[in-house]
Motif scaffolding. Structure first.
Motif, PDB file in Angstrom:
ATOM      1  N   ALA A 317      -4.717  19.331  -4.018  1.00  0.00           N
ATOM      2  CA  ALA A 317      -4.622  17.676  -4.034  1.00  0.00           C
ATOM      3  C   ALA A 317      -5.939  17.461  -3.150  1.00  0.00           C
ATOM      4  O   ALA A 317      -6.401  16.398  -3.306  1.00  0.00           O
ATOM      5  N   GLN A 321      -9.410  15.169  -4.788  1.00  0.00           N
ATOM      6  CA  GLN A 321      -9.192  13.833  -4.363  1.00  0.00           C
ATOM      7  C   GLN A 321     -10.522  12.981  -4.754  1.00  0.00           C
ATOM      8  O   GLN A 321     -10.507  11.766  -5.058  1.00  0.00           O
ATOM      9  N   ARG A 331      -4.658   8.894 -10.424  1.00  0.00           N
ATOM     10  CA  ARG A 331      -3.855   8.900  -9.080  1.00  0.00           C
ATOM     11  C   ARG A 331      -2.451   9.066  -9.373  1.00  0.00           C
ATOM     12  O   ARG A 331      -1.588   9.357  -8.530  1.00  0.00           O
ATOM     13  N   VAL A 382      -0.156  13.362   2.537  1.00  0.00           N
ATOM     14  CA  VAL A 382      -1.397  13.460   1.462  1.00  0.00           C
ATOM     15  C   VAL A 382      -1.033  12.356   0.560  1.00  0.00           C
ATOM     16  O   VAL A 382      -1.906  11.481  -0.018  1.00  0.00           O
ATOM     17  N   ILE A 386      -3.222   9.070  -0.523  1.00  0.00           N
ATOM     18  CA  ILE A 386      -3.909   8.686  -1.574  1.00  0.00           C
ATOM     19  C   ILE A 386      -3.417   7.223  -1.825  1.00  0.00           C
ATOM     20  O   ILE A 386      -4.179   6.522  -2.394  1.00  0.00           O
ATOM     21  N   ASP A 389      -5.493   4.873   0.185  1.00  0.00           N
ATOM     22  CA  ASP A 389      -6.783   5.124  -0.168  1.00  0.00           C
ATOM     23  C   ASP A 389      -7.497   5.179   1.221  1.00  0.00           C
ATOM     24  O   ASP A 389      -8.572   4.730   1.340  1.00  0.00           O
ATOM     25  N   ALA A 392     -10.159  11.666   3.679  1.00  0.00           N
ATOM     26  CA  ALA A 392      -9.374  12.910   3.664  1.00  0.00           C
ATOM     27  C   ALA A 392      -9.366  13.385   5.069  1.00  0.00           C
ATOM     28  O   ALA A 392      -8.346  14.190   5.605  1.00  0.00           O
TER      29      ALA A 392
END
Length: 497
Positions: A317, A321, A331, A382, A386, A389, A392
Motif C-alpha cells: 500500500a 500510493q 483508491r 494507512v 489515503i 490524502d 506518506a
C-alpha cells in the motif's frame, strides 16, 4: 635607522602588513587547547575510576544506569554554554527516559533502548539540529571510535614531541645525580642505624604491588573509548552532520506502475475475500471443520501467516500510493483491500486467542498479540492517510512513534510474570517445564498457587527459578525489588495465624 612612530596610533597599525597578522597567537591557541584537553583527561580518569567502582566485578543493576547518567551529565555540562535551553532540557529528559528501563531491569531490550536513547542525546549535545539528530545518532557508532583513536594517537604524538623538544635533559640529569645518589646513601646508613625504621620500610616493600589483571586493564580501555567521545562532542559535530549530496534521479517505469497496481488490487481483493469468507464460516460461525482439522489447528495455522500477509499488504500500500493520485477507482480498491486486510488481522487475533485458550500463554504469543495490534493500528493509519490524502511521511512518522512507544513500554512489562499468572489461573495442568525454566518473575505467581512448597513442583525438571539477592546497592533493580517484596509479603501473611 629609527622608525617613525606616530603617537596615538595602535601598535598593529604601526607595522607594515598589520592586516595579515593573526589576532590570536597560534602558540597561545595550542597551549589553551592543551589545557582544555588536560582538564578533559583528568575527567576521563575520574570517570574511569567511577566506572571501575560501579561496574567492575558486579552484577548489572542500577549501577549501569547511574554510570551512564553521570557520563551523559558530564558531557552535557561541558557543552552547556553552546546549547540552547530547549536542547539542554531535551537532553536531560531524554537521558532520564533512556535509562529508566535499565533501572527497571537490565535485559537486552532495556540495554538497546538505553544505547539508542543515549546516542540521540549525544547527537543533541554535539549541537545538531532536530533534522540532523537521527542521522547523527546513527553515525555516532563509527564516528565516536574513530575520534577516540585519533585523539589517543594525537596525545601520544604530542608526548613524543614534547620529550624530543627538551634538549636540556643533560643539564637536568646533572642537577639531580648528586642529590639522588647522596640521599640514597644516607638513607641506607640511617636504615642500618635505626631498626624500627628499617622494619617499617621492610613492611612497605613486602606489600603486594602487582598490577591489575589484564581483564581489568581491557575494561579500562573500553571505558575510556566509550567515555572520551562524550567529553569532546563538539569535535565530532561536522562529521555527525555530514550529509550526502542530493542527486536528481529520473523515475523510470518499473514493476510497480499504474497498470500493475490496478491489476494487483483486483486480484488481492478477490483472494482476501475468499479468506475472509472462510474465517466468517469457521471462526465466527458454526460451520463444521473437515475431518482431521481441529479448531486449535485451524487457529494456529493461520495466526502467524496472516500476520505476515498483513505486513506485506501494508508495504504494498505504501509503495503503490504514488499511482493512486487522481484515480478514484484505484483508491476505492485500495481502501477495500486494506479494510479486508484489517479484517484478517482481527481474525488472526481471534485465532491466537483460541490457541492460547487451548494450549496456554507464552512469551512469543504475548509478543504476537502486541504485534498484531500494532499492525492493525498501522493499517488504520494507512487507510486514514489515503482517505484524507495526506503524505506518506505523515503515516511513517506516526507509525514509527507508535512502535517506539510500545517497545519502550514493553521494557517495563514482565512477560514471564504474565505467562505464569495466566497459565496457573486458567489451566488445569499448566506447563510447569516452561515456568520452571523462566526468570524469577514467575515465582510470586507460583508461590501464590503452590504455597511455600512451590519449589517441589519444579524438582522433576531439574531446574527452577531463583530470586536474585543483590550483594550491595550497585546490583539493585526495581523489578527484582518488587519480586522480593511480594515474596516477603506472602511469607508474612502465611506466618500470621
Amino acid at each position: 635607522m629609527q622608525a617613525n612612530v606616530i603617537p596615538g596610533v595602535p601598535v598593529r597599525m604601526q607595522q607594515d602588513g598589520w592586516w595579515l597578522d593573526d589576532p590570536v597567537d597560534p602558540v597561545r591557541r595550542r597551549q589553551a587547547a592543551r589545557r582544555r584537553d588536560g582538564g578533559k583527561a583528568l575527567l576521563l580518569v575520574a570517570l574511569i575510576a567511577l566506572g571501575d567502582v560501579l561496574v567492575w566485578d558486579t552484577a548489572p543493576g542500577i549501577n549501569l544506569a547511574l554510570f551512564a547518567g553521570v557520563v551523559l551529565m558530564v558531557g552535557l555540562g561541558l557543552a552547556w554554554p553552546r546549547l540552547s535551553v530547549r536542547a539542554r532540557f531535551a537532553v536531560a529528559m531524554g537521558g532520564v527516559l533512556s535509562l529508566l528501563p535499565l533501572v527497571e531491569l537490565v535485559q537486552p531490550l532495556s540495554v538497546l533502548i538505553a544505547l539508542v536513547g543515549l546516542s540521540l542525546c549525544m547527537a543533541a549535545v554535539a549541537g545538531l539540529s532536530r533534522a540532523d539528530v537521527l542521522r547523527g545518532a546513527a553515525r555516532l557508532w563509527w564516528v565516536a571510535p574513530v575520534q577516540s583513536v585519533s585523539d589517543g594517537a594525537g596525545c601520544v604524538r604530542s608526548v613524543g614531541e614534547l620529550s624530543l623538544a627538551r634538549s636540556d635533559m643533560r643539564n637536568i640529569a646533572l642537577t639531580w645525580v648528586v642529590p639522588v645518589a647522596a640521599s640514597a646513601l644516607f638513607a641506607v646508613l640511617i636504615l642500618a642505624a635505626n631498626p624500627v625504621l628499617d622494619r617499617w620500610v621492610a613492611d612497605v616493600l613486602s606489600l603486594d604491588v602487582s598490577g591489575p589483571e589484564w581483564g581489568r586493564v581491557w575494561f579500562w580501555g573500553v571505558l575510556s573509548a566509550a567515555i572520551w567521545p562524550a567529553l569532546v562532542t563538539y569535535r565530532m559535530r561536522e562529521r555527525l552532520r555530514a550529509r550526502k549530496p542530493v542527486r536528481m534521479t529520473v523515475r523510470r517505469p518499473g514493476l510497480v506502475n499504474a497498470g500493475s497496481v490496478a491489476r494487483s488490487l483486483v486480484a488481492f481483493n478477490l483472494l482476501f475475500a475468499v479468506q475472509t469468507g472462510m474465517d466468517v464460516l469457521f471462526l465466527y460461525g458454526d460451520a463444521t471443520l473437515p475431518d482431521g482439522i481441529s479448531p486449535a489447528t485451524y487457529a494456529h495455522r493461520g495466526a502467524y501467516p496472516l500476520l505476515a500477509t498483513a505486513l506485506l499488504a501494508g508495504l504494498f500500500a505504501v509503495v503503490a500510493q504514488p499511482f493512486l493520485a487522481g484515480k478514484p477507482m484505484l483508491r476505492g480498491l485500495m481502501l477495500l483491500w486494506l479494510t479486508q486486510t484489517m479484517a484478517l488481522v482481527v481474525a488472526s487475533m481471534w485465532r491466537l486467542d483460541l490457541y492460547v485458550d487451548a494450549f496456554g500463554l507464552t512469551r512469543l504469543r504475548i509478543a504476537a498479540h502486541i504485534w498484531m495490534w500494532l499492525v492493525a493500528i498501522g493499517l488504520g493509519l494507512v487507510v486514514w492517510q489515503i482517505w484524507k490524502d495526506k503524505p506518506a511521511s505523515w503515516m511513517m512518522l506516526r507509525s514509527g512513534a507508535l512502535g517506539a512507544a510500545v517497545l519502550y513500554a514493553c521494557a517495563f512489562y514482565s512477560f514471564d510474570g504474565r505467562v505464569a499468572a495466566h497459565n496457573l489461573s486458567v489451566a488445569d495442568a499448566p506447563d510447569l517445564a516452561l515456568l520452571c525454566r523462566s526468570s524469577e518473575d514467575v515465582i510470586p505467581a507460583m508461590a501464590a498457587t503452590y504455597g511455600p512448597s512451590w519449589r517441589a513442583a519444579c524438582v522433576s525438571f531439574y531446574d527452577m527459578p531463583e530470586v536474585f539477592e543483590p550483594a550491595d546497592w550497585r546490583e539493585w533493580g526495581f523489578r527484582n525489588w518488587r519480586t522480593r517484596n511480594s515474596l516477603r509479603a506472602m511469607t508474612t501473611e502465611a506466618a500470621v495465624p
